[in-house]
Scaffold this motif. Structure first.
Motif, PDB file in Angstrom:
ATOM      1  N   VAL A  62     -11.344  69.328   8.037  1.00 18.85           N
ATOM      2  CA  VAL A  62     -12.024  70.156   7.044  1.00 18.85           C
ATOM      3  C   VAL A  62     -11.791  69.495   5.687  1.00 18.85           C
ATOM      4  O   VAL A  62     -10.691  69.016   5.403  1.00 18.85           O
ATOM      5  CB  VAL A  62     -11.472  71.603   7.024  1.00 18.85           C
ATOM      6  N   LEU A  63     -12.829  69.484   4.869  1.00 15.15           N
ATOM      7  CA  LEU A  63     -12.735  68.938   3.522  1.00 15.15           C
ATOM      8  C   LEU A  63     -13.197  70.017   2.544  1.00 15.15           C
ATOM      9  O   LEU A  63     -14.264  70.606   2.737  1.00 15.15           O
ATOM     10  CB  LEU A  63     -13.625  67.695   3.379  1.00 15.15           C
ATOM     11  N   ALA A  64     -12.394  70.280   1.522  1.00 16.81           N
ATOM     12  CA  ALA A  64     -12.792  71.204   0.459  1.00 16.81           C
ATOM     13  C   ALA A  64     -12.959  70.407  -0.822  1.00 16.81           C
ATOM     14  O   ALA A  64     -12.081  69.625  -1.198  1.00 16.81           O
ATOM     15  CB  ALA A  64     -11.740  72.292   0.285  1.00 16.81           C
ATOM     16  N   THR A  65     -14.103  70.605  -1.468  1.00 16.65           N
ATOM     17  CA  THR A  65     -14.417  69.878  -2.688  1.00 16.65           C
ATOM     18  C   THR A  65     -15.308  70.723  -3.585  1.00 16.65           C
ATOM     19  O   THR A  65     -16.297  71.298  -3.105  1.00 16.65           O
ATOM     20  CB  THR A  65     -15.112  68.536  -2.358  1.00 16.65           C
ATOM     21  N   GLU A  66     -14.936  70.841  -4.849  1.00 17.83           N
ATOM     22  CA  GLU A  66     -15.749  71.557  -5.845  1.00 17.83           C
ATOM     23  C   GLU A  66     -16.300  72.885  -5.322  1.00 17.83           C
ATOM     24  O   GLU A  66     -17.481  73.181  -5.462  1.00 17.83           O
ATOM     25  CB  GLU A  66     -16.914  70.676  -6.337  1.00 17.83           C
ATOM     26  N   GLY A  67     -15.465  73.688  -4.699  1.00 24.12           N
ATOM     27  CA  GLY A  67     -15.877  75.005  -4.240  1.00 24.12           C
ATOM     28  C   GLY A  67     -16.636  75.024  -2.922  1.00 24.12           C
ATOM     29  O   GLY A  67     -17.107  76.075  -2.495  1.00 24.12           O
ATOM     30  N   HIS A  68     -16.764  73.880  -2.264  1.00 22.21           N
ATOM     31  CA  HIS A  68     -17.471  73.808  -0.987  1.00 22.21           C
ATOM     32  C   HIS A  68     -16.498  73.430   0.118  1.00 22.21           C
ATOM     33  O   HIS A  68     -15.611  72.592  -0.087  1.00 22.21           O
ATOM     34  CB  HIS A  68     -18.592  72.759  -1.036  1.00 22.21           C
ATOM     35  N   VAL A  69     -16.687  74.026   1.280  1.00 23.69           N
ATOM     36  CA  VAL A  69     -15.907  73.663   2.460  1.00 23.69           C
ATOM     37  C   VAL A  69     -16.854  72.950   3.411  1.00 23.69           C
ATOM     38  O   VAL A  69     -17.912  73.480   3.768  1.00 23.69           O
ATOM     39  CB  VAL A  69     -15.287  74.909   3.134  1.00 23.69           C
ATOM     40  N   ILE A  70     -16.465  71.739   3.804  1.00 27.76           N
ATOM     41  CA  ILE A  70     -17.303  70.916   4.685  1.00 27.76           C
ATOM     42  C   ILE A  70     -16.556  70.725   5.992  1.00 27.76           C
ATOM     43  O   ILE A  70     -15.364  70.391   6.001  1.00 27.76           O
ATOM     44  CB  ILE A  70     -17.605  69.553   4.031  1.00 27.76           C
ATOM     45  N   THR A  71     -17.262  70.929   7.095  1.00 28.31           N
ATOM     46  CA  THR A  71     -16.685  70.733   8.422  1.00 28.31           C
ATOM     47  C   THR A  71     -17.549  69.745   9.200  1.00 28.31           C
ATOM     48  O   THR A  71     -18.651  69.407   8.773  1.00 28.31           O
ATOM     49  CB  THR A  71     -16.608  72.070   9.194  1.00 28.31           C
ATOM     50  N   GLU A  72     -17.035  69.286  10.302  1.00 27.76           N
ATOM     51  CA  GLU A  72     -17.694  68.350  11.218  1.00 27.76           C
ATOM     52  C   GLU A  72     -17.565  66.920  10.710  1.00 27.76           C
ATOM     53  O   GLU A  72     -17.903  66.608   9.556  1.00 27.76           O
ATOM     54  CB  GLU A  72     -19.152  68.703  11.496  1.00 27.76           C
ATOM     55  N   LEU A  73     -17.071  66.073  11.570  1.00 26.83           N
ATOM     56  CA  LEU A  73     -16.754  64.693  11.235  1.00 26.83           C
ATOM     57  C   LEU A  73     -17.896  63.925  10.566  1.00 26.83           C
ATOM     58  O   LEU A  73     -17.680  63.302   9.524  1.00 26.83           O
ATOM     59  CB  LEU A  73     -16.264  63.943  12.478  1.00 26.83           C
ATOM     60  N   PRO A  74     -19.119  63.937  11.096  1.00 27.00           N
ATOM     61  CA  PRO A  74     -20.176  63.167  10.424  1.00 27.00           C
ATOM     62  C   PRO A  74     -20.442  63.654   8.994  1.00 27.00           C
ATOM     63  O   PRO A  74     -20.618  62.841   8.092  1.00 27.00           O
ATOM     64  CB  PRO A  74     -21.400  63.378  11.324  1.00 27.00           C
ATOM     65  N   ALA A  75     -20.451  64.962   8.780  1.00 30.12           N
ATOM     66  CA  ALA A  75     -20.715  65.510   7.449  1.00 30.12           C
ATOM     67  C   ALA A  75     -19.577  65.182   6.493  1.00 30.12           C
ATOM     68  O   ALA A  75     -19.813  64.808   5.329  1.00 30.12           O
ATOM     69  CB  ALA A  75     -20.933  67.023   7.533  1.00 30.12           C
ATOM     70  N   ILE A  76     -18.345  65.324   6.946  1.00 29.97           N
ATOM     71  CA  ILE A  76     -17.193  65.018   6.099  1.00 29.97           C
ATOM     72  C   ILE A  76     -17.179  63.532   5.746  1.00 29.97           C
ATOM     73  O   ILE A  76     -16.952  63.159   4.587  1.00 29.97           O
ATOM     74  CB  ILE A  76     -15.882  65.440   6.793  1.00 29.97           C
ATOM     75  N   SER A  77     -17.432  62.683   6.723  1.00 32.40           N
ATOM     76  CA  SER A  77     -17.444  61.238   6.470  1.00 32.40           C
ATOM     77  C   SER A  77     -18.509  60.873   5.441  1.00 32.40           C
ATOM     78  O   SER A  77     -18.260  60.083   4.529  1.00 32.40           O
ATOM     79  CB  SER A  77     -17.689  60.476   7.778  1.00 32.40           C
TER      80      SER A  77
END
Length: 191
Positions: free
Chosen positions: A54-69
């Motif tokens: 999981v990646l959190a950046t500027e108020g957004h939470v991003i999941t799933e390896l392709p999207a995070i990458s």
């Protein structure tokens, strides 16, 4: 500051490497799947899918390896981590989706978690066998597609951060070309 939730030995290693590659400061939060850290109520509020990374950046939470990458790579477009041309970008996305969906999801998913693919315990060995066959076929395809070149384009991309698994399968020669090359690259200092 970026926040990154990962589990040691999981597919979260690839975006973890990318975070160092772009040289941007981040907070790494170890979330060991082996101890169920991804199943806590706190983590479930963060990611209801109960999966890392999981990646959190500027108020957004991003999941799933392709999207995070992709999100990480696009923070440093000058590095060309998503490819150096529109077609290389498409090829990077193609690789990420195939590796995430087929190799990881179908291959390793069946091998490690057969209960997700069959309800009868009597079918588990068959499911594991199918997973193993998918992994072998996939690694053979990887070797044929990239040989000694980069997986996508003519330079290092996010695909090169996806390390091969060391498998107890005698018929699998780990795809080494373009994958695992990351260990030979210098780590970029954080900004």
């Amino acid at each position: 500051m970026l926040k990154f939730w990962y589990s040691p030995g999981a597919c979260s290693l690839a975006p973890h490497i990318l975070l160092y590659e772009i040289g941007e400061p981040f907070e790494a939060i170890e979330t060991p799947v082996s101890s169920g850290a991804h199943l806590t109520s706190e983590f479930t509020r963060l990611n209801p899918k109960n999966r890392v990374p999981v990646l959190a950046t500027e108020g957004h939470v991003i999941t799933e390896l392709p999207a995070i990458s992709a999100a990480i790579a696009l923070r440093a477009p000058d590095l060309g981590l998503m490819g150096g041309s529109p077609m290389e970008n498409v090829r990077v996305l193609e690789w990420l989706n195939w590796l995430s969906g087929t190799v990881r999801g179908q291959g390793f998913g069946c091998l490690w978690r057969p209960e997700c693919f069959a309800t009868a315990e009597s079918a588990f060995e068959s499911v594991k066998g199918q997973g193993q066959a998918t992994i072998v076929e996939s690694y053979q395809a990887i070797e044929q597609r990239i040989g000694d070149a980069h997986a996508s384009g003519t330079s290092f991309t996010v695909v090169g951060c996806l390390p091969p698994r060391v498998l107890p399968l005698p018929s699998v020669r780990c795809a080494r070309s373009g994958f695992g090359r990351t260990t030979l690259r210098p780590i970029r200092p954080a900004s």
